[in-house]
Design a protein around this motif. Structure first.
Motif, PDB file in Angstrom:
ATOM      1  N   PRO A 107       0.811  -1.236   0.000  1.00  0.00           N
ATOM      2  CA  PRO A 107       0.000   0.000   0.000  1.00  0.00           C
ATOM      3  C   PRO A 107       0.836   1.273   0.000  1.00  0.00           C
ATOM      4  N   TYR A 108       2.059   1.194   0.499  1.00  0.00           N
ATOM      5  CA  TYR A 108       2.898   2.389   0.603  1.00  0.00           C
ATOM      6  C   TYR A 108       3.411   2.846  -0.759  1.00  0.00           C
ATOM      7  N   LEU A 109       3.307   1.978  -1.775  1.00  0.00           N
ATOM      8  CA  LEU A 109       3.706   2.394  -3.123  1.00  0.00           C
ATOM      9  C   LEU A 109       2.765   3.471  -3.660  1.00  0.00           C
ATOM     10  N   GLN A 110       1.564   3.562  -3.075  1.00  0.00           N
ATOM     11  CA  GLN A 110       0.578   4.561  -3.497  1.00  0.00           C
ATOM     12  C   GLN A 110       0.582   5.785  -2.584  1.00  0.00           C
ATOM     13  N   SER A 111       1.544   5.858  -1.665  1.00  0.00           N
ATOM     14  CA  SER A 111       1.573   6.988  -0.731  1.00  0.00           C
ATOM     15  C   SER A 111       1.788   8.306  -1.479  1.00  0.00           C
ATOM     16  N   ARG A 126       7.209   6.560  -0.399  1.00  0.00           N
ATOM     17  CA  ARG A 126       7.206   5.703  -1.595  1.00  0.00           C
ATOM     18  C   ARG A 126       8.596   5.139  -1.851  1.00  0.00           C
ATOM     19  N   GLU A 154       0.422  -7.734  -7.914  1.00  0.00           N
ATOM     20  CA  GLU A 154      -0.155  -6.489  -7.390  1.00  0.00           C
ATOM     21  C   GLU A 154       0.904  -5.392  -7.319  1.00  0.00           C
ATOM     22  N   ALA A 178       0.811  -1.744  -9.122  1.00  0.00           N
ATOM     23  CA  ALA A 178       0.960  -0.503  -8.347  1.00  0.00           C
ATOM     24  C   ALA A 178       2.082   0.359  -8.907  1.00  0.00           C
ATOM     25  N   GLY A 194       1.154   2.168 -11.993  1.00  0.00           N
ATOM     26  CA  GLY A 194       0.194   3.243 -11.792  1.00  0.00           C
ATOM     27  C   GLY A 194       0.836   4.577 -11.495  1.00  0.00           C
ATOM     28  N   ASP A 195       2.164   4.610 -11.261  1.00  0.00           N
ATOM     29  CA  ASP A 195       2.861   5.851 -10.934  1.00  0.00           C
ATOM     30  C   ASP A 195       3.121   6.628 -12.224  1.00  0.00           C
ATOM     31  N   SER A 241      12.070   2.689  -8.989  1.00  0.00           N
ATOM     32  CA  SER A 241      10.869   1.914  -9.267  1.00  0.00           C
ATOM     33  C   SER A 241      10.938   1.269 -10.645  1.00  0.00           C
TER      34      SER A 241
END
Length: 454
Positions: free
Chosen positions: A347-351, A357, A383, A387, A390-391, A398
């Protein structure tokens, strides 16, 4: 009134409270009772009284306040339409709270007597007191001598818990925040643990924040020791709030978690051990928070957790500020939990915070080296790839991870006979033309090296 001014001044707290309760009672009755409305219409015709009994009581209240020198504030209250709100059942408690707040500023010498008198009346009302009276009382709580009146005030507030009425619950928690600052009431408030712990699951950040404030204050008793079962029940609902959208709630939950670890009874193996172990990775990632208060609290809690787990190696790395080595040691100590670490970091990849991140990407790189090809692990890798894609502006780090995970997922999927999404072969990174990628990590940094090895 000029002749009896001293007597009016002497009895004004009781007179004001009586008028307030009269307005509350009449508003409830006239909203429901046709006979009361009919009776008042007859009185109005005979004596030329205001349109309804509530208005008459409010007019009397304003006359009393004017006698007490409250004229300037009366005009301000008129501008805020307080009197109209006081006569409406739906807004009465808001108006009562606002009125009490203004009186604390302008009539401070009278407020302790008013609060004490109202407390005596509320004690006798079972099981619940009227909401406007409670709102007025909570605003005047700081005026009371809590060393003397605190236990009775706590009794009134404890009757409000639990409650399906959100406004009543909010007022009770606000009052408990005030009472929790009185050391002599700590034991009594700790008797409300079940209700307070239940309140930690509330979706309202303000409610959770007040609950955390109360719990933090009553746990500051230097002689207090928490049984391991109690500590576990308190610690479990704190973990989700490490990621609360409200930074104040984040900080309070992390600080309280640290307090619980310090206060729990010393045992070889406590039920709290598993929860503390699960907290290490979230606390590490929160050490990179842009809010300095959250980052500081996370660092202190992380060190406290290492000591609680008797991990001298992790404690030394934290003391030396070697956090990435701490992360490597943490992940490598139990390779069987690689998928779990990946899941925690996902979830922290979407921070929205870049430093968080970056830290999550490093953790993903470290954990990705250790996966063995189990179905659950491949699902987490899938997943993670989604994620990362999505950045809109991925960092160099990354992109390295996307490439590494691409190969890792394909290789593990092939060896395990699992189906890997076809999109793994189409490594398209959404880097905007002309937009420079973030420089997350210098070449040769621990996270980059391990990600590349994968």
């Amino acid at each position: 009134m000029s002749e009896w001014h001293f007597a009016i001044l002497l009895h004004s707290p009781q007179l004001f409270v009586a008028l307030l309760l009269q307005i509350v009672t009449i508003t409830e009755q006239t909203a429901e009772d046709a006979e009361t409305r009919s009776f008042w219409r007859a009185c109005q015709e005979e004596h030329g009284l205001p349109g309804n009994p509530s208005s008459f009581a409010a007019q009397t209240m304003k006359a009393l306040l004017s006698t007490l020198g409250f004229d300037k504030k009366l005009m301000a209250l008129e501008d805020k339409r307080v009197w109209q709100k006081l006569l409406c059942a739906d807004t009465q408690h808001y108006a009562a709270a606002l009125l009490a707040r203004e009186m604390r500023r302008a009539l401070a010498p009278l407020c302790p007597f008013m609060a004490s008198h109202l407390l005596g009346l509320l004690i006798g009302k079972q099981p619940r007191c009227p909401l406007p009276a409670l709102a007025f009382f909570v605003e005047l709580l700081p005026c009371l001598d809590l060393s003397k009146d605190g236990p009775r005030a706590l009794l009134v507030l404890s009757r409000q818990l639990p409650s399906e009425c959100r406004d009543r619950l909010r007022l009770a928690l606000r009052g408990l925040v005030v009472l929790s600052k009185e050391p002599s009431l700590g034991r009594g408030i700790r008797g409300l643990y079940p209700h307070l712990v239940q309140q930690l699951a509330d979706p309202d950040a303000e409610m959770v924040g007040m609950t955390l404030c109360v719990l933090t204050c009553v746990l500051q008793d230097k002689d207090l020791v928490l049984p391991s079962v109690t500590a576990l029940k308190l610690a479990e609902p704190l973990l989700p709030h490490f990621e609360n959208d409200n930074s104040h709630v984040q900080r309070l939950s992390i600080e309280l978690f640290c307090m619980v670890m310090d206060l729990v009874v010393e045992e070889e193996e406590t039920p709290l051990t598993t929860i503390v172990s699960q907290s290490l990775l979230p606390l590490f990632l929160r050490c990179h928070d842009e809010n300095p208060h959250v980052a500081k609290a996370s660092g202190e809690a992380l060190l406290c957790a290492a000591r609680f787990l008797k991990r001298r190696d992790l404690e030394e790395l934290l003391m030396k500020k070697q956090r990435m080595k701490f992360a490597e040691r943490l992940l490598l100590q139990d390779e069987s939990r690689a998928a779990e670490h990946l899941r925690w970091a996902l979830p922290y990849l979407q921070s929205p915070q870049r430093p968080v991140r970056r830290a999550a990407v490093r953790i993903m790189g470290l954990a990705g080296v250790l996966v063995t090809g189990q179905k659950e692990e491949l699902q987490v890798l899938t997943e993670a790839l989604q994620a990362l894609r999505g950045d809109e502006r991925p960092s160099c780090m990354s992109i390295v991870l996307q490439l590494a995970f691409e190969r890792r997922s394909a290789g593990l999927g092939s060896s395990a006979g699992s189906d890997v999404p076809a999109s793994f072969g189409d490594c398209q990174f959404p880097v905007k033309m002309g937009a420079p990628a973030e420089q997350d990590e210098p070449a040769g940094a621990p996270g980059t090296a391990l990600a590349a090895q994968s």
